[in-house]
Design an enzyme around this catalytic site. Sequence first.
Site, mmCIF file in Angstrom:
data_model
loop_
_atom_site.group_PDB
_atom_site.id
_atom_site.type_symbol
_atom_site.label_atom_id
_atom_site.label_comp_id
_atom_site.label_asym_id
_atom_site.label_seq_id
_atom_site.Cartn_x
_atom_site.Cartn_y
_atom_site.Cartn_z
ATOM 1 N N GLU A 116 0.842 -1.202 0.000
ATOM 2 C CA GLU A 116 0.000 0.000 0.000
ATOM 3 C C GLU A 116 0.879 1.256 0.000
ATOM 4 O O GLU A 116 0.617 2.218 -0.734
ATOM 5 C CB GLU A 116 -0.935 -0.002 1.213
ATOM 6 C CG GLU A 116 -1.929 -1.151 1.183
ATOM 7 C CD GLU A 116 -2.934 -1.101 2.318
ATOM 8 O OE1 GLU A 116 -4.022 -0.544 2.109
ATOM 9 O OE2 GLU A 116 -2.626 -1.614 3.415
ATOM 10 N N GLU A 136 -3.146 -9.856 3.986
ATOM 11 C CA GLU A 136 -4.353 -9.480 4.740
ATOM 12 C C GLU A 136 -5.455 -10.503 4.539
ATOM 13 O O GLU A 136 -6.158 -10.898 5.464
ATOM 14 C CB GLU A 136 -4.890 -8.114 4.277
ATOM 15 C CG GLU A 136 -4.067 -6.918 4.684
ATOM 16 C CD GLU A 136 -3.015 -6.542 3.645
ATOM 17 O OE1 GLU A 136 -2.586 -7.419 2.860
ATOM 18 O OE2 GLU A 136 -2.614 -5.370 3.634
HETATM 19 C C1 1HE Z 1 7.016 -8.431 11.899
HETATM 20 C C2 1HE Z 1 6.305 -8.277 10.683
HETATM 21 C C3 1HE Z 1 5.066 -7.610 10.733
HETATM 22 C C4 1HE Z 1 8.138 -9.346 10.272
HETATM 23 N N1 1HE Z 1 4.637 -7.163 11.932
HETATM 24 N N2 1HE Z 1 6.545 -7.962 13.052
HETATM 25 N N3 1HE Z 1 2.260 -8.382 7.002
HETATM 26 C C5 1HE Z 1 2.489 -9.700 6.910
HETATM 27 O O1 1HE Z 1 1.628 -10.529 7.131
HETATM 28 C C6 1HE Z 1 3.890 -10.106 6.550
HETATM 29 C C7 1HE Z 1 4.524 -10.785 7.722
HETATM 30 N N4 1HE Z 1 5.952 -10.969 7.554
HETATM 31 C C8 1HE Z 1 6.487 -11.955 6.791
HETATM 32 O O2 1HE Z 1 5.798 -12.677 6.071
HETATM 33 C C9 1HE Z 1 7.972 -12.127 6.849
HETATM 34 O O3 1HE Z 1 8.440 -11.532 8.063
HETATM 35 C C10 1HE Z 1 8.743 -11.492 5.650
HETATM 36 C C11 1HE Z 1 8.481 -12.310 4.390
HETATM 37 C C12 1HE Z 1 8.377 -10.032 5.430
HETATM 38 C C13 1HE Z 1 10.260 -11.527 5.980
HETATM 39 O O4 1HE Z 1 10.678 -12.843 6.318
HETATM 40 P P1 1HE Z 1 12.054 -13.057 7.105
HETATM 41 O O5 1HE Z 1 12.258 -14.539 7.218
HETATM 42 O O6 1HE Z 1 13.132 -12.254 6.463
HETATM 43 O O7 1HE Z 1 11.851 -12.398 8.560
HETATM 44 P P2 1HE Z 1 11.059 -13.000 9.836
HETATM 45 O O8 1HE Z 1 11.958 -13.951 10.573
HETATM 46 O O9 1HE Z 1 9.705 -13.500 9.470
HETATM 47 O O10 1HE Z 1 10.832 -11.676 10.711
HETATM 48 C C14 1HE Z 1 11.914 -11.006 11.361
HETATM 49 C C15 1HE Z 1 11.329 -10.252 12.545
HETATM 50 O O11 1HE Z 1 10.439 -9.260 12.061
HETATM 51 C C16 1HE Z 1 10.485 -11.146 13.439
HETATM 52 O O12 1HE Z 1 10.554 -10.628 14.732
HETATM 53 P P3 1HE Z 1 11.578 -11.293 15.839
HETATM 54 O O13 1HE Z 1 11.418 -10.434 17.046
HETATM 55 O O14 1HE Z 1 11.118 -12.713 15.998
HETATM 56 O O15 1HE Z 1 12.964 -11.218 15.222
HETATM 57 C C17 1HE Z 1 9.080 -10.937 12.926
HETATM 58 O O16 1HE Z 1 8.085 -11.183 13.901
HETATM 59 C C18 1HE Z 1 9.131 -9.449 12.593
HETATM 60 N N5 1HE Z 1 8.137 -9.091 11.606
HETATM 61 N N6 1HE Z 1 7.030 -8.863 9.698
HETATM 62 C C19 1HE Z 1 5.362 -7.338 13.033
HETATM 63 N N7 1HE Z 1 4.346 -7.403 9.655
HETATM 64 C C20 1HE Z 1 -3.214 -0.638 6.893
HETATM 65 S S1 1HE Z 1 -3.651 -2.225 6.994
HETATM 66 C C21 1HE Z 1 -2.323 -3.142 6.381
HETATM 67 C C22 1HE Z 1 -2.523 -4.582 6.757
HETATM 68 C C23 1HE Z 1 -1.283 -5.393 6.605
HETATM 69 O O17 1HE Z 1 -0.251 -4.922 6.226
HETATM 70 S S2 1HE Z 1 -1.472 -7.033 6.959
HETATM 71 C C24 1HE Z 1 0.004 -7.773 6.413
HETATM 72 C C25 1HE Z 1 1.050 -7.794 7.470
#
Ligand code: 1HE
Length: 264
Positions: A116, A136
């Site tokens: 977005e 989402e």
């Molecule tokens: C996060 C987030 C996040 C990572 N919120 N903490 N977005 C999503 O559903 C996407 C979610 N994220 C992922 O699918 C993956 O993290 C990625 C593909 C982006 C990257 O993968 P990777 O293997 O490089 O990283 P990771 O091990 O998954 O994440 C590293 C850290 O970032 C980890 O935290 P840690 O404390 O365990 O190290 C994750 O929890 C954190 N992290 N993404 C919070 N999104 C206005 S409305 C909009 C609605 C949306 O955007 S919904 C979609 C949300």
Amino acid sequence: MPKAQKDLSLELVGKKKEIAVVRLTRAAKRNALSDALVAALRDTFQNLPDSVRAAVLDGEGEHFCAGLDLSELKERDAGHGLHHSRSWHTALDAVQFGPVPVIAALHGAVVGGGLELASSAHIRVADDSAFYGLPEGTRGIFVGGGGSVRIPKLIGVARMTDMMLTGRVYNAEEGERLGFAQYLVPAGTAFSKAMALAERIATNAPLTNYALMHALPRIAEQPADHGYMTEALISAIAQAAPEAKQRVRDFLEGKAGTKVKKTP
Ligand code: 1HE
């Protein structure tokens, strides 16, 4: 000097500080957009210094942006949910309808709210590592950062519906073909390409850039007869500027560098 913001950096580049480099600096959380970071984006784009003529939006680390910070997703009643979504609209409108064109440099995850955010930029340059998704749909929520308005304009309603219903992820090459990005470049070079484009854009007449950012998207949504009228008004204003007259004179006088050239 620009104010320091948490998880966001602003650097002014160029001889006249004409390019703003705005970077998400929350790589440990994949640049997930917390409420504070959304507010920082809003404040930064609403308050770009007067010297700035173009901006580049980048993300630190392996990914451009993982979207909404899911750790902040709490039970909200409908009223709070409404205001939360509206706060994203204000911030991303500040990117799209701010004072200068914005070029997003995309790599790695460009997902959810990250997509977005990217969609609110005027030009998207993606490197080979970029991928696009709207998780989402599978997380039981809906886009809330203007995605349902902006994303169909890039790829169409049918493709966005499919992405959200099935969790389909597009790779960088597909993304460029479908319209997510206007440029596809080798891995690791999105930022330098975005900077080169910003430098070029910064040399345009400011009124032309303004017309492209503020009039063109509105004209595209107007009925044709209204659109023609708006076009006539904005083109009259742009061509009346002394700078436009000078640029036309330069071409007519055969000044170097004013011919249209095929891009190498
Ligand atoms: C996060 C987030 C996040 C990572 N919120 N903490 N977005 C999503 O559903 C996407 C979610 N994220 C992922 O699918 C993956 O993290 C990625 C593909 C982006 C990257 O993968 P990777 O293997 O490089 O990283 P990771 O091990 O998954 O994440 C590293 C850290 O970032 C980890 O935290 P840690 O404390 O365990 O190290 C994750 O929890 C954190 N992290 N993404 C919070 N999104 C206005 S409305 C909009 C609605 C949306 O955007 S919904 C979609 C949300």
